[in-house]
Design an enzyme around this catalytic site. Structure first.
Site, PDB file in Angstrom:
ATOM      1  N   TYR A 123       0.844  -1.191   0.000  1.00  0.00           N
ATOM      2  CA  TYR A 123       0.000   0.000   0.000  1.00  0.00           C
ATOM      3  C   TYR A 123       0.882   1.245   0.000  1.00  0.00           C
ATOM      4  O   TYR A 123       2.085   1.168   0.249  1.00  0.00           O
ATOM      5  CB  TYR A 123      -0.975   0.004   1.195  1.00  0.00           C
ATOM      6  CG  TYR A 123      -0.316   0.343   2.515  1.00  0.00           C
ATOM      7  CD1 TYR A 123      -0.219   1.669   2.937  1.00  0.00           C
ATOM      8  CD2 TYR A 123       0.216  -0.638   3.332  1.00  0.00           C
ATOM      9  CE1 TYR A 123       0.399   1.990   4.139  1.00  0.00           C
ATOM     10  CE2 TYR A 123       0.820  -0.336   4.522  1.00  0.00           C
ATOM     11  CZ  TYR A 123       0.915   0.989   4.931  1.00  0.00           C
ATOM     12  OH  TYR A 123       1.524   1.307   6.106  1.00  0.00           O
ATOM     13  N   CYS A 124       0.262   2.394  -0.286  1.00  0.00           N
ATOM     14  CA  CYS A 124       0.993   3.666  -0.291  1.00  0.00           C
ATOM     15  C   CYS A 124       0.026   4.788   0.091  1.00  0.00           C
ATOM     16  O   CYS A 124      -0.913   4.567   0.841  1.00  0.00           O
ATOM     17  CB  CYS A 124       1.651   3.907  -1.642  1.00  0.00           C
ATOM     18  SG  CYS A 124       0.484   4.056  -3.013  1.00  0.00           S
ATOM     19  N   ARG A 125       0.215   5.988  -0.458  1.00  0.00           N
ATOM     20  CA  ARG A 125      -0.662   7.113  -0.143  1.00  0.00           C
ATOM     21  C   ARG A 125      -1.931   7.101  -0.980  1.00  0.00           C
ATOM     22  O   ARG A 125      -3.004   7.380  -0.488  1.00  0.00           O
ATOM     23  CB  ARG A 125       0.080   8.446  -0.334  1.00  0.00           C
ATOM     24  CG  ARG A 125      -0.750   9.669   0.065  1.00  0.00           C
ATOM     25  CD  ARG A 125      -0.051  10.974  -0.212  1.00  0.00           C
ATOM     26  NE  ARG A 125       0.354  11.132  -1.601  1.00  0.00           N
ATOM     27  CZ  ARG A 125      -0.452  11.472  -2.608  1.00  0.00           C
ATOM     28  NH1 ARG A 125      -1.728  11.680  -2.386  1.00  0.00           N
ATOM     29  NH2 ARG A 125       0.021  11.583  -3.829  1.00  0.00           N
ATOM     30  N   LEU A 141      -3.327   3.976   2.219  1.00  0.00           N
ATOM     31  CA  LEU A 141      -3.359   3.668   3.655  1.00  0.00           C
ATOM     32  C   LEU A 141      -4.779   3.832   4.199  1.00  0.00           C
ATOM     33  O   LEU A 141      -5.257   2.999   4.949  1.00  0.00           O
ATOM     34  CB  LEU A 141      -2.383   4.582   4.412  1.00  0.00           C
ATOM     35  CG  LEU A 141      -2.405   4.503   5.937  1.00  0.00           C
ATOM     36  CD1 LEU A 141      -2.163   3.094   6.431  1.00  0.00           C
ATOM     37  CD2 LEU A 141      -1.400   5.472   6.534  1.00  0.00           C
TER      38      LEU A 141
END
Length: 88
Positions: free
Chosen positions: A54-56, A82
């Site tokens: 996952y990331c932003r 996130l």
């Protein structure tokens, strides 16, 4: 599906920068920034293990998923942002 993978023991990896990770991350996640993914393949462990990245926003995690799959990882899920990750 993301929640099921995590409950079953998937490795959760945050592919954001260390500064973003330090500002708040998913509980139990490891931080392997996108720009380090290819040179840190060993840190992902068994290529058959389930991995959730996952990331932003979901963009970098989508790129990480492609990199991992090109390098033989067979069970990679893009968890997106996130804020989209399941409650822990």
């Amino acid at each position: 599906m993301v929640q099921q993978k995590i409950q079953a023991g998937a490795l959760v990896v945050d592919v954001r920068t260390p500064a973003e990770f330090a500002a708040g991350a998913y509980p139990g996640a490891s931080n392997i920034p996108l720009d380090q993914t290819e040179r840190r393949l060993a840190d992902f462990g068994d290529r058959r293990r389930a991995i959730v990245v996952y990331c932003r926003s979901g963009n970098r995690s989508a790129q990480a998923k492609v990199i991992l799959e090109k390098n033989g990882f067979s069970d990679v899920t893009n968890g997106g942002a996130l804020k989209d990750m399941p409650p822990r």
